[in-house]
Design a protein around this motif. Structure first.
Motif, short mmCIF file in Angstrom:
data_model
loop_
_atom_site.label_atom_id
_atom_site.label_comp_id
_atom_site.label_asym_id
_atom_site.label_seq_id
_atom_site.Cartn_x
_atom_site.Cartn_y
_atom_site.Cartn_z
N ARG A 46 0.79 -1.23 0.00
CA ARG A 46 0.00 0.00 0.00
C ARG A 46 0.83 1.28 0.00
NH1 ARG A 46 -5.14 -1.41 0.32
NH2 ARG A 46 -5.61 -3.46 1.16
N HIS A 47 2.11 1.18 -0.19
CA HIS A 47 2.94 2.38 -0.18
C HIS A 47 3.73 2.50 -1.49
CE1 HIS A 47 5.06 -0.83 2.16
NE2 HIS A 47 5.91 -0.66 1.17
N HIS A 56 10.71 10.67 -13.20
CA HIS A 56 10.12 9.54 -13.92
C HIS A 56 10.45 8.20 -13.27
CE1 HIS A 56 8.70 11.47 -17.78
NE2 HIS A 56 9.13 12.46 -17.03
N LEU A 57 10.58 8.22 -11.94
CA LEU A 57 10.90 7.01 -11.19
C LEU A 57 10.00 6.92 -9.97
CD1 LEU A 57 12.79 4.55 -10.82
CD2 LEU A 57 14.32 6.07 -9.57
N ILE A 58 9.28 5.78 -9.87
CA ILE A 58 8.40 5.53 -8.74
C ILE A 58 8.85 4.22 -8.09
CG2 ILE A 58 6.05 5.02 -7.99
CD1 ILE A 58 5.08 6.57 -10.45
N TRP A 59 9.00 4.24 -6.77
CA TRP A 59 9.35 3.04 -6.01
C TRP A 59 8.08 2.38 -5.50
CZ3 TRP A 59 14.10 1.24 -6.39
CH2 TRP A 59 15.12 2.13 -6.73
N ILE A 60 7.99 1.07 -5.67
CA ILE A 60 6.84 0.28 -5.24
C ILE A 60 7.35 -0.98 -4.54
CG2 ILE A 60 5.28 1.10 -7.05
CD1 ILE A 60 5.98 -1.56 -8.55
N ARG A 61 6.43 -1.76 -3.96
CA ARG A 61 6.80 -3.02 -3.33
C ARG A 61 5.85 -4.12 -3.80
NH1 ARG A 61 10.04 -3.60 0.71
NH2 ARG A 61 9.70 -1.49 1.48
N GLU A 138 9.76 2.52 8.40
CA GLU A 138 10.92 2.20 7.58
C GLU A 138 10.52 1.47 6.31
OE1 GLU A 138 15.25 0.12 7.49
OE2 GLU A 138 14.49 0.97 9.36
N LEU A 139 9.62 0.53 6.43
CA LEU A 139 9.15 -0.22 5.27
C LEU A 139 8.47 0.73 4.26
CD1 LEU A 139 9.10 -3.29 4.58
CD2 LEU A 139 6.72 -3.25 5.30
N GLY A 140 7.66 1.63 4.76
CA GLY A 140 6.92 2.56 3.91
C GLY A 140 7.76 3.60 3.22
N ARG A 141 8.96 3.86 3.74
CA ARG A 141 9.83 4.87 3.11
C ARG A 141 10.42 4.38 1.79
NH1 ARG A 141 11.16 6.18 8.56
NH2 ARG A 141 12.86 4.69 8.60
N LEU A 142 10.51 3.07 1.60
CA LEU A 142 11.05 2.50 0.36
C LEU A 142 12.41 3.10 0.00
CD1 LEU A 142 7.70 2.50 -1.59
CD2 LEU A 142 9.00 0.47 -1.00
N GLU A 143 13.30 3.15 0.98
CA GLU A 143 14.61 3.74 0.74
C GLU A 143 15.74 2.73 0.69
OE1 GLU A 143 14.82 6.68 3.84
OE2 GLU A 143 13.76 8.17 2.62
N ALA A 144 15.48 1.48 1.08
CA ALA A 144 16.55 0.48 1.14
C ALA A 144 16.22 -0.71 0.25
CB ALA A 144 16.76 0.03 2.58
N ASP A 145 17.25 -1.33 -0.29
CA ASP A 145 17.07 -2.51 -1.13
C ASP A 145 17.08 -3.81 -0.34
OD1 ASP A 145 16.78 -1.27 -3.62
OD2 ASP A 145 18.93 -0.97 -3.77
N SER A 146 17.47 -3.77 0.92
CA SER A 146 17.45 -4.98 1.74
C SER A 146 16.91 -4.62 3.12
CB SER A 146 18.84 -5.61 1.82
OG SER A 146 19.78 -4.68 2.26
#
Length: 152
Positions: A46-47, A56-61, A138-146
């Motif tokens: 949901r984030h 032109h870049l959107i981070w999703i999960r 932290e999860l919702g920030r989508l700032e880390a790859d691991s």
């Protein structure tokens, strides 16, 4: 915010619910190749986050790595990690789907989650109810790859 950006956010949040409960709705991502072959279909968390350095870049999960465990359904957060949608053009279709033409030549369609994708999103919602406020943020920030906390 233009119309497709707002619709994108509303789909992820479940604001298109017909029951009044956002948990009954959410988004799925369907990626097709240039020739129209479906390559990927998965529910989305949901984030999301628009990249501040690239318009032109959107981070999703995408919700990958879920499984039944002794203490309920869990996700391996190193598998359900952030992914980038690097797009060249975006539009809102009459159907309500958001269509993004990706730099790779593929087409990403964000649409209401249904069937098994909606069920997976509901399992995700129940899973994230276990998180502390700090973990959830932290999860919702989508700032880390691991992920280095619980559920990695």
């Amino acid at each position: 915010m233009n119309t497709w950006h707002q619709r994108f956010a509303d789909l992820l949040a479940g604001n298109h619910t017909t029951t009044g409960d956002q948990v009954d709705a959410g988004a799925q991502l369907v990626v097709t190749s240039a020739d129209g072959t479906e390559m990927f279909r998965q529910a989305l968390a949901r984030h999301h986050r628009a990249d501040p350095d690239d318009a032109h870049l959107i981070w999703i999960r995408p919700l990958l790595g879920g499984f039944d465990a002794e203490d309920g359904y869990v996700f391996n957060l190193n598998l359900a990690r952030r992914r980038a949608l690097n797009w060249t053009d975006g539009r809102l279709e009459e159907s309500g789907d958001v269509v993004l033409h990706l730099v790779s030549g593929e087409v990403a369609r964000v649409q209401p989650a249904e069937d098994q994708e909606l069920a997976e999103l509901q399992r995700w919602d129940a899973f994230t109810d276990r998180f502390s406020a700090e973990e959830d943020a932290e999860l919702g920030r989508l700032e880390a790859d691991s992920w280095h906390g619980r559920f990695s």
